[in-house]
Design a protein around this motif. Structure first.
Motif, PDB file in Angstrom:
ATOM      1  N   ASP A 206     -11.129  -9.457   4.335  1.00  0.00           N
ATOM      2  CA  ASP A 206     -10.086  -9.467   5.360  1.00  0.00           C
ATOM      3  C   ASP A 206      -9.012  -8.421   5.082  1.00  0.00           C
ATOM      4  OD1 ASP A 206     -11.386 -11.521   6.643  1.00  0.00           O
ATOM      5  OD2 ASP A 206     -10.137 -13.101   5.779  1.00  0.00           O
ATOM      6  N   ASN A 207      -8.994  -7.891   3.871  1.00  0.00           N
ATOM      7  CA  ASN A 207      -8.093  -6.798   3.518  1.00  0.00           C
ATOM      8  C   ASN A 207      -8.842  -5.874   2.563  1.00  0.00           C
ATOM      9  OD1 ASN A 207      -5.984  -5.072   3.064  1.00  0.00           O
ATOM     10  ND2 ASN A 207      -4.613  -6.597   2.163  1.00  0.00           N
ATOM     11  N   SER A 208      -9.683  -5.067   3.140  1.00  0.00           N
ATOM     12  CA  SER A 208     -10.619  -4.261   2.363  1.00  0.00           C
ATOM     13  C   SER A 208      -9.951  -3.043   1.737  1.00  0.00           C
ATOM     14  CB  SER A 208     -11.784  -3.811   3.250  1.00  0.00           C
ATOM     15  OG  SER A 208     -11.290  -3.069   4.352  1.00  0.00           O
ATOM     16  N   VAL A 209     -10.642  -2.471   0.754  1.00  0.00           N
ATOM     17  CA  VAL A 209     -10.213  -1.205   0.162  1.00  0.00           C
ATOM     18  C   VAL A 209     -10.460  -0.095   1.177  1.00  0.00           C
ATOM     19  CG1 VAL A 209     -10.647   0.462  -1.687  1.00  0.00           C
ATOM     20  CG2 VAL A 209     -10.697  -2.011  -2.166  1.00  0.00           C
ATOM     21  N   GLN A 213     -14.179   9.414   3.168  1.00  0.00           N
ATOM     22  CA  GLN A 213     -15.437   9.761   3.818  1.00  0.00           C
ATOM     23  C   GLN A 213     -16.598   9.841   2.834  1.00  0.00           C
ATOM     24  OE1 GLN A 213     -14.863  13.312   6.116  1.00  0.00           O
ATOM     25  NE2 GLN A 213     -13.888  12.224   7.807  1.00  0.00           N
ATOM     26  N   ARG A 214     -16.352  10.188   1.599  1.00  0.00           N
ATOM     27  CA  ARG A 214     -17.413  10.309   0.609  1.00  0.00           C
ATOM     28  C   ARG A 214     -17.759   8.965  -0.035  1.00  0.00           C
ATOM     29  NH1 ARG A 214     -15.806  15.911  -2.629  1.00  0.00           N
ATOM     30  NH2 ARG A 214     -15.888  17.303  -0.807  1.00  0.00           N
ATOM     31  N   GLY A 215     -17.243   7.891   0.503  1.00  0.00           N
ATOM     32  CA  GLY A 215     -17.559   6.576  -0.029  1.00  0.00           C
ATOM     33  C   GLY A 215     -16.793   6.205  -1.278  1.00  0.00           C
ATOM     34  N   ARG A 216     -15.675   6.876  -1.521  1.00  0.00           N
ATOM     35  CA  ARG A 216     -14.843   6.564  -2.674  1.00  0.00           C
ATOM     36  C   ARG A 216     -13.558   5.900  -2.204  1.00  0.00           C
ATOM     37  NH1 ARG A 216     -15.269  12.494  -5.640  1.00  0.00           N
ATOM     38  NH2 ARG A 216     -17.530  12.445  -6.065  1.00  0.00           N
ATOM     39  N   PRO A 217     -12.997   5.013  -3.033  1.00  0.00           N
ATOM     40  CA  PRO A 217     -11.756   4.350  -2.624  1.00  0.00           C
ATOM     41  C   PRO A 217     -10.589   5.324  -2.550  1.00  0.00           C
ATOM     42  CG  PRO A 217     -12.299   3.813  -4.900  1.00  0.00           C
ATOM     43  CD  PRO A 217     -13.484   4.542  -4.340  1.00  0.00           C
ATOM     44  N   SER A 218      -9.699   5.082  -1.610  1.00  0.00           N
ATOM     45  CA  SER A 218      -8.467   5.861  -1.523  1.00  0.00           C
ATOM     46  C   SER A 218      -7.454   5.285  -2.508  1.00  0.00           C
ATOM     47  CB  SER A 218      -7.895   5.798  -0.109  1.00  0.00           C
ATOM     48  OG  SER A 218      -8.789   6.341   0.830  1.00  0.00           O
ATOM     49  N   TRP A 219      -6.659   6.160  -3.096  1.00  0.00           N
ATOM     50  CA  TRP A 219      -5.643   5.723  -4.063  1.00  0.00           C
ATOM     51  C   TRP A 219      -4.279   6.121  -3.533  1.00  0.00           C
ATOM     52  CZ3 TRP A 219      -7.276   3.109  -8.466  1.00  0.00           C
ATOM     53  CH2 TRP A 219      -8.652   3.131  -8.686  1.00  0.00           C
ATOM     54  N   GLU A 221       0.102   6.540  -4.033  1.00  0.00           N
ATOM     55  CA  GLU A 221       0.913   7.301  -4.973  1.00  0.00           C
ATOM     56  C   GLU A 221       1.285   6.511  -6.220  1.00  0.00           C
ATOM     57  OE1 GLU A 221       5.208   7.686  -3.631  1.00  0.00           O
ATOM     58  OE2 GLU A 221       4.216   7.219  -1.722  1.00  0.00           O
ATOM     59  N   TRP A 222       1.060   5.190  -6.201  1.00  0.00           N
ATOM     60  CA  TRP A 222       1.307   4.367  -7.381  1.00  0.00           C
ATOM     61  C   TRP A 222       0.063   4.240  -8.264  1.00  0.00           C
ATOM     62  CZ3 TRP A 222       3.216   3.441  -2.571  1.00  0.00           C
ATOM     63  CH2 TRP A 222       4.603   3.419  -2.444  1.00  0.00           C
ATOM     64  N   GLY A 223      -1.020   4.921  -7.892  1.00  0.00           N
ATOM     65  CA  GLY A 223      -2.246   4.860  -8.654  1.00  0.00           C
ATOM     66  C   GLY A 223      -3.035   3.593  -8.451  1.00  0.00           C
ATOM     67  N   LEU A 224      -2.827   2.937  -7.313  1.00  0.00           N
ATOM     68  CA  LEU A 224      -3.538   1.704  -6.977  1.00  0.00           C
ATOM     69  C   LEU A 224      -4.415   1.929  -5.755  1.00  0.00           C
ATOM     70  CD1 LEU A 224      -0.568  -0.796  -7.419  1.00  0.00           C
ATOM     71  CD2 LEU A 224      -2.421  -0.326  -9.049  1.00  0.00           C
ATOM     72  N   LYS A 225      -5.463   1.137  -5.648  1.00  0.00           N
ATOM     73  CA  LYS A 225      -6.354   1.262  -4.504  1.00  0.00           C
ATOM     74  C   LYS A 225      -5.622   0.957  -3.204  1.00  0.00           C
ATOM     75  CE  LYS A 225     -10.602   0.114  -7.012  1.00  0.00           C
ATOM     76  NZ  LYS A 225     -11.711  -0.860  -7.166  1.00  0.00           N
ATOM     77  N   THR A 260     -13.458  -5.448  -5.337  1.00  0.00           N
ATOM     78  CA  THR A 260     -14.717  -4.807  -4.964  1.00  0.00           C
ATOM     79  C   THR A 260     -14.496  -3.773  -3.867  1.00  0.00           C
ATOM     80  OG1 THR A 260     -15.916  -6.834  -5.524  1.00  0.00           O
ATOM     81  CG2 THR A 260     -17.058  -5.236  -4.126  1.00  0.00           C
ATOM     82  N   ASP A 261     -15.018  -2.564  -4.082  1.00  0.00           N
ATOM     83  CA  ASP A 261     -14.815  -1.481  -3.113  1.00  0.00           C
ATOM     84  C   ASP A 261     -15.686  -1.656  -1.870  1.00  0.00           C
ATOM     85  OD1 ASP A 261     -13.069  -0.379  -4.939  1.00  0.00           O
ATOM     86  OD2 ASP A 261     -14.539   1.041  -5.744  1.00  0.00           O
TER      87      ASP A 261
END
Length: 331
Positions: A206-209, A213-219, A221-225, A260-261
């Motif tokens: 319900d609140n996904s990462v 576009q390359r299938g990697r999580p966005s981070w 500016e605090w270094g968190l997902k 989980t990403d």
């Protein structure tokens, strides 16, 4: 001048929709599945979706406005204290979820009213979910006979603000949230979802990462997902009398899956529990956790649930919900 057979509705700037025209466009989109055989709104739909996807997330409304004290509802206050007590809150904090039975029961008459509610529609992501959903404001919940259920769900945020250990966050709260009372209620009401035979909802959060576009999580500016919205705690009240395991439709909750990403990866990587959607059962869980609704197997039963997402608006760079064009289903 006769009966018109063609209408032209144009909007050149959805960044600042004007008054009643903007509201009319929103209503057209809301009931698109019901009017698609009468009115073609393809171009309008695309423009409106572009506008919706450009909006920042809604921080919701102050949870205290729906508190038992604000409503003057002592009976609701006693119900909250009895059902969502210290032991329940400790389980939610420790495990990320908790199941509470015998909270509020829904009668056959109330379920019939909900089934007859006319403003229901299929979702646009048919490869992911096949249920039918609608959102109920309080007056609509009252008309369907579930006003008490509505008030209970909306009073949860204030109760949790008072009693749940909501861990400190690196982000500043966004108004109307505060450091002391970080949870708010959404503006759009409670969701009522119906699942008929063979309906399902695949593994999701319900609140996904937020994924690149390359299938990697966005981070951020605090270094968190980066997350996709402000949802913090999912509250689901089940309405199904006599629901058995063989009927299917269990909510499958994947444990330790909040980080989980890709939701489908939790199926093999995480253990799970199956929660039977029986009448009067309340489920609270961390909105980040991966979960699914298993296929309904009983040809003679409809699975119903009322859901409210308790939000925690923060300055974390959340982009907001994404809306999609409805698949062509003209047959």
């Amino acid at each position: 001048f006769g009966s018109p057979t063609e209408y032209i509705l144009t909007a050149n700037n959805f960044e600042q929709p004007v008054g009643d025209f903007g509201m009319f466009c929103m209503e057209l989109y809301k009931y698109r599945s019901e009017i698609k055989h009468l009115i073609r709104i393809d171009d309008l739909e695309k423009q409106l979706l572009n506008h919706l996807n450009s909006l920042p997330p809604d921080p919701g409304i102050d949870a205290e406005l729906a508190s038992c004290e604000a409503m003057g509802n002592e009976d609701m206050s006693l119900l909250l204290k009895r059902t969502v007590d210290e032991e329940v809150l400790q389980a939610l904090e420790t495990n990320g979820y908790v199941v509470i039975d015998n909270v509020l029961f829904t009668t056959e008459v109330q379920n019939d009213r909900l089934s007859q509610y006319s403003h229901k529609s299929k979702t646009s992501q048919k490869e992911v979910r096949t249920d039918t959903v609608t959102f109920l404001k309080r007056n609509e919940a009252l008309q369907c006979g579930v006003g008490e259920q509505y008030d209970f769900l909306y009073s949860l945020a204030s109760h949790l603000n008072d009693n749940l250990n909501l861990h400190d966050s690196p982000y500043a709260p966004v108004f109307p949230a505060t450091l002391e009372r970080p949870l708010t209620n959404p503006n759009d009401g409670i969701q009522m979802a119906e699942y008929g035979t063979n309906d399902y909802y695949m593994a999701h959060s319900d609140n996904s990462v937020d994924m690149e576009q390359r299938g990697r999580p966005s981070w951020n500016e605090w270094g968190l997902k980066q997350r996709s919205n402000y949802r913090c705690i999912t509250a689901i009240l089940y309405l199904n009398d006599g629901w058995k395991k063989d009927d299917g439709g269990q909510l499958r909750l994947y444990l330790d899956s909040a980080d989980t990403d890709v939701p489908t990866s939790a199926i093999d990587a995480c253990s799970h529990i199956d929660i039977n959607p029986k009448n009067g059962r309340l489920l609270l869980f961390d909105s980040r956790m991966i979960h699914s609704v298993e296929k309904v197997l009983n040809d003679h039963k409809t699975r119903r649930a009322l859901t409210l997402w308790l939000t925690r608006p923060e300055g974390s760079g959340v982009a907001g919900e994404k809306y999609y064009l409805e698949d062509d289903d003209s047959d």
